[in-house]
Scaffold this motif. Structure first.
Motif, short mmCIF file in Angstrom:
data_model
loop_
_atom_site.label_atom_id
_atom_site.label_comp_id
_atom_site.label_asym_id
_atom_site.label_seq_id
_atom_site.Cartn_x
_atom_site.Cartn_y
_atom_site.Cartn_z
N GLY A 180 24.10 -34.12 10.85
CA GLY A 180 22.80 -33.58 11.29
C GLY A 180 22.76 -34.01 12.75
N TYR A 204 21.28 -36.45 14.23
CA TYR A 204 21.61 -37.75 14.72
C TYR A 204 23.21 -38.01 14.80
CZ TYR A 204 20.49 -42.38 16.07
OH TYR A 204 20.74 -43.66 16.86
N GLY A 205 23.79 -37.73 13.64
CA GLY A 205 25.21 -38.06 13.26
C GLY A 205 25.90 -37.38 14.54
N TRP A 260 32.18 -36.09 9.99
CA TRP A 260 32.34 -35.35 8.63
C TRP A 260 30.89 -35.01 8.20
CZ3 TRP A 260 29.54 -36.70 4.37
CH2 TRP A 260 30.02 -35.90 3.18
N HIS A 280 28.62 -32.75 4.93
CA HIS A 280 29.09 -32.52 3.44
C HIS A 280 29.05 -31.16 3.21
CE1 HIS A 280 24.76 -31.61 3.32
NE2 HIS A 280 24.81 -31.26 2.22
N PHE A 329 20.94 -27.97 15.80
CA PHE A 329 20.34 -29.17 16.28
C PHE A 329 20.40 -29.55 17.68
CE2 PHE A 329 21.03 -30.20 11.42
CZ PHE A 329 19.98 -29.87 11.13
N VAL A 379 25.23 -41.67 9.02
CA VAL A 379 24.13 -41.29 9.55
C VAL A 379 23.53 -40.08 8.74
CG1 VAL A 379 22.83 -40.79 11.68
CG2 VAL A 379 25.35 -41.64 11.49
N VAL A 380 23.61 -40.32 7.27
CA VAL A 380 22.79 -39.54 6.51
C VAL A 380 21.36 -39.68 6.01
CG1 VAL A 380 24.94 -38.55 5.37
CG2 VAL A 380 23.62 -40.69 4.31
N ILE A 428 26.42 -41.32 -1.10
CA ILE A 428 27.48 -41.28 -0.13
C ILE A 428 28.50 -42.63 -0.14
CG2 ILE A 428 28.04 -41.52 2.53
CD1 ILE A 428 27.54 -38.56 1.72
N ALA A 476 23.22 -45.75 10.57
CA ALA A 476 22.21 -45.51 11.69
C ALA A 476 20.98 -44.76 10.81
CB ALA A 476 22.54 -44.88 12.84
N LYS A 489 17.71 -44.50 8.82
CA LYS A 489 16.61 -45.44 8.67
C LYS A 489 15.54 -45.18 7.42
CE LYS A 489 15.97 -45.32 13.85
NZ LYS A 489 15.35 -44.41 14.88
N PHE A 505 15.73 -40.65 20.14
CA PHE A 505 15.72 -39.21 19.79
C PHE A 505 17.06 -38.63 20.04
CE2 PHE A 505 11.08 -39.32 20.64
CZ PHE A 505 10.69 -39.12 19.54
N ARG A 541 9.78 -36.06 14.13
CA ARG A 541 9.38 -35.23 12.99
C ARG A 541 8.24 -35.89 12.12
NH1 ARG A 541 15.68 -35.08 12.12
NH2 ARG A 541 15.05 -37.32 12.45
N GLN A 567 13.72 -30.17 8.93
CA GLN A 567 14.72 -31.32 9.02
C GLN A 567 14.02 -32.40 8.12
OE1 GLN A 567 15.23 -31.11 13.56
NE2 GLN A 567 17.07 -32.28 12.77
N VAL A 568 14.87 -33.53 8.14
CA VAL A 568 14.50 -34.74 7.39
C VAL A 568 13.10 -35.18 7.98
CG1 VAL A 568 15.95 -36.33 8.54
CG2 VAL A 568 15.46 -36.82 6.08
N GLU A 626 11.76 -38.54 7.26
CA GLU A 626 11.96 -39.87 6.31
C GLU A 626 10.86 -40.46 5.98
OE1 GLU A 626 14.51 -40.71 5.07
OE2 GLU A 626 16.30 -40.84 6.25
N1 LIG Z 1 17.23 -37.25 14.63
C1 LIG Z 1 16.94 -38.49 15.37
O1 LIG Z 1 16.46 -38.32 16.50
C2 LIG Z 1 17.12 -39.86 14.68
C3 LIG Z 1 17.34 -40.64 15.30
C4 LIG Z 1 17.47 -41.84 14.77
C5 LIG Z 1 17.56 -42.08 13.47
N2 LIG Z 1 17.66 -41.04 12.73
C6 LIG Z 1 17.91 -41.22 11.35
O2 LIG Z 1 19.10 -40.41 11.03
C7 LIG Z 1 19.20 -40.10 9.65
C8 LIG Z 1 19.68 -38.68 9.83
O3 LIG Z 1 18.75 -37.77 10.19
P1 LIG Z 1 19.25 -36.58 11.03
O4 LIG Z 1 17.89 -36.38 12.36
O5 LIG Z 1 20.52 -36.40 11.45
O6 LIG Z 1 18.80 -35.42 10.06
P2 LIG Z 1 19.03 -33.99 10.14
O7 LIG Z 1 17.63 -33.21 9.42
O8 LIG Z 1 19.15 -33.34 11.55
O9 LIG Z 1 20.18 -33.74 9.39
C9 LIG Z 1 20.46 -34.10 8.02
C10 LIG Z 1 21.69 -33.91 7.63
O10 LIG Z 1 22.14 -34.51 6.45
C11 LIG Z 1 22.81 -33.80 5.82
N3 LIG Z 1 22.80 -33.88 4.26
C12 LIG Z 1 21.88 -33.40 3.69
N4 LIG Z 1 22.22 -33.93 2.12
C13 LIG Z 1 23.55 -34.62 2.39
C14 LIG Z 1 24.41 -35.04 1.35
N5 LIG Z 1 24.15 -34.80 -0.04
N6 LIG Z 1 25.62 -35.76 1.91
C15 LIG Z 1 25.73 -35.71 3.18
N7 LIG Z 1 25.07 -35.20 4.16
C16 LIG Z 1 23.84 -34.78 3.61
C17 LIG Z 1 22.54 -32.25 6.06
O11 LIG Z 1 23.56 -31.15 6.01
C18 LIG Z 1 22.13 -32.28 7.76
O12 LIG Z 1 23.00 -32.19 8.39
C19 LIG Z 1 17.76 -40.23 9.19
O13 LIG Z 1 17.68 -41.55 8.36
C20 LIG Z 1 16.87 -40.41 10.28
O14 LIG Z 1 15.97 -41.14 10.27
C21 LIG Z 1 17.32 -39.64 13.29
#
Ligand SMILES: NC(=O)c1ccc[n+]([C@@H]2O[C@H](COP(=O)([O-])OP(=O)(O)OC[C@H]3O[C@@H](n4cnc5c(N)ncnc54)[C@H](O)[C@@H]3O)[C@@H](O)[C@H]2O)c1
Ligand SMILES: O=P(O)(O)OC[C@H](O)CO
Length: 338
Positions: free
Chosen positions: A17, A19-20, A37, A39, A56, A85-86, A94, A111, A113, A145, A262, A285-286, A288
């Motif tokens: 996603g 952040y990953g 990687w 999914h 993204f 980072v899911v 996972i 990572a 949260k 971010f 978000r 998007q997620v 959380e």
């Molecule tokens: N985006 C940010 O700025 C940010 C910063 C710090 C921490 N985070 C944390 O990182 C984590 C991921 O958030 P994000 O922003 O990357 O989310 P995102 O909404 O951008 O993406 C979510 C990702 O999760 C994947 N996903 C959904 N179901 C899945 C499954 N069953 N198996 C594997 N992957 C799956 C989706 O394909 C998508 O790529 C959250 O806990 C978030 O709080 C995000």
């Protein structure tokens, strides 16, 4: 897939996603072979052919040493260190999926949260329940971010581990760039709680701004928010100083005050009278903090900790209370000392 051969130690990022992808870009930009990687095979295919995460992180080109690996087993075998980072609602899933592929030398950092969906457990408990205590663990959390990190803008983060060697090696790999600083500590509990519960308070700050309340109200929520996060953390055994750091006050201020968040945007829409489902669909998007409000509330109840802001947000999200009533309930609490 073409894998770049560099002698420095590689890392595998699980979760493609925003952040990953941003963290994978940061590691590979520092010269470390990185395997990313996701999914969804179609999404991986697009990342691989476009060499960017157009959905993204548009227009941020993947460094050469970033390899997209759609096969989970191969991704895990490509590196000793795995960075998860899911979103929190699939974290346990996972861990179960990676378990059969793990070798004794693997080390795991996440990572993500949040708290585990429905149970409110810390993600560390989820890992330890499924994998036992044999793998070194660490958690990354702080005001980061994805878009700013991927764009190479200055960013600082906290990294907590009980394994000093693992923490120092990770720190060296992240920290070596000119724009990404990492502060280490050994308070995994505090760092996880800070990252999970700031999302709940950010929904509250968003609701407040969405209702047209001003800077005074937002700042009061941030200040009392860190007080209630700290109260919970200390009751669970965390170090209170952790909540004054990157994963506490740092991430809380970021998420409560900037519209890249978000969780904050979700709250703003609620404050404007939009339903939770429509707000989440709109964000796409997620978010959380939505489910994690319930988990944080239940956790506080379990330990008998007073968390009035969390409780009011819980009532707005899950008990049909309207936002104005919640604000009145917070303001109308009995007088107390700071
Ligand atoms: N985006 C940010 O700025 C940010 C910063 C710090 C921490 N985070 C944390 O990182 C984590 C991921 O958030 P994000 O922003 O990357 O989310 P995102 O909404 O951008 O993406 C979510 C990702 O999760 C994947 N996903 C959904 N179901 C899945 C499954 N069953 N198996 C594997 N992957 C799956 C989706 O394909 C998508 O790529 C959250 O806990 C978030 O709080 C995000
Ligand atoms: O967009 P949010 O609200 O999930 O916040 C993203 C990060 O957690 C900020 O550090």
């Amino acid at each position: 897939m073409s894998h770049t051969h560099i002698t420095t130690s590689p890392i595998t990022v699980l979760g493609a996603g925003s952040y990953g992808s941003a963290l994978a870009i940061a590691f590979s930009r520092n010269g470390y072979p990185t395997y990313l990687w996701g999914h969804d095979p179609l999404h991986c295919e697009r990342l691989s052919t476009e060499r960017q995460n157009r959905q993204f992180l548009p227009d941020i080109a993947f460094p050469e040493s970033l390899n997209i690996e759609p096969d989970l087993g191969k991704a895990i075998q490509s590196a000793r260190d795995l960075l998860i980072v899911v979103p929190s609602h699939v974290f346990g899933e996972i861990i179960a999926k990676i378990k059969p592929h793990l070798r004794p030398e693997h080390r795991i950092v996440w990572a993500t949260k949040g708290l585990e969906r429905d149970t409110g457990r810390l993600l560390q408990e989820v890992v330890e329940e499924q994998l036992g205590n044999r793998y070194p663990l660490a958690v990354l959390s702080g005001p980061t971010f994805a878009k700013e990190l991927a764009a190479g803008l200055p960013t600082a983060i906290a990294l907590a581990s009980h394994n000093e060697q693992f923490a120092l090696e990770l720190q060296a790999r992240i920290h070596c760039s000119k724009h990404f600083r990492v502060y280490i500590n050994n308070d995994m509990l505090g760092v996880q709680l800070g990252g999970a519960i700031k999302n709940v308070i950010a929904i509250g700050a968003g609701i407040s701004d969405g209702m047209g309340f001003g800077a005074n109200a937002r700042t009061a929520l941030i200040t009392r928010g860190i007080a209630e996060i700290t109260r919970l953390g200390v009751a669970l055994g965390a170090n209170p100083n952790t909540f004054m750091g990157m994963s506490g006050l740092g991430d809380l201020v970021l998420t409560c005050t900037d519209n890249q968040s978000r969780n904050r945007r979700f709250g703003m829409m609620l404050g404007q009278g939009i339903t939770a489902q429509t707000a989440m669909d709109n964000i796409g998007q997620v978010v959380e903090g939505y489910h994690n409000t319930r988990e944080a509330y239940l956790l506080a109840q379990r330990y008998g900790i007073e968390m009035p802001i969390t409780e009011q947000i819980y009532q707005v999200l899950f008990c049909g209370k309207n936002a104005k009533e919640a604000a009145v309930a917070l303001l109308g609490r009995e007088k107390k000392e700071e």
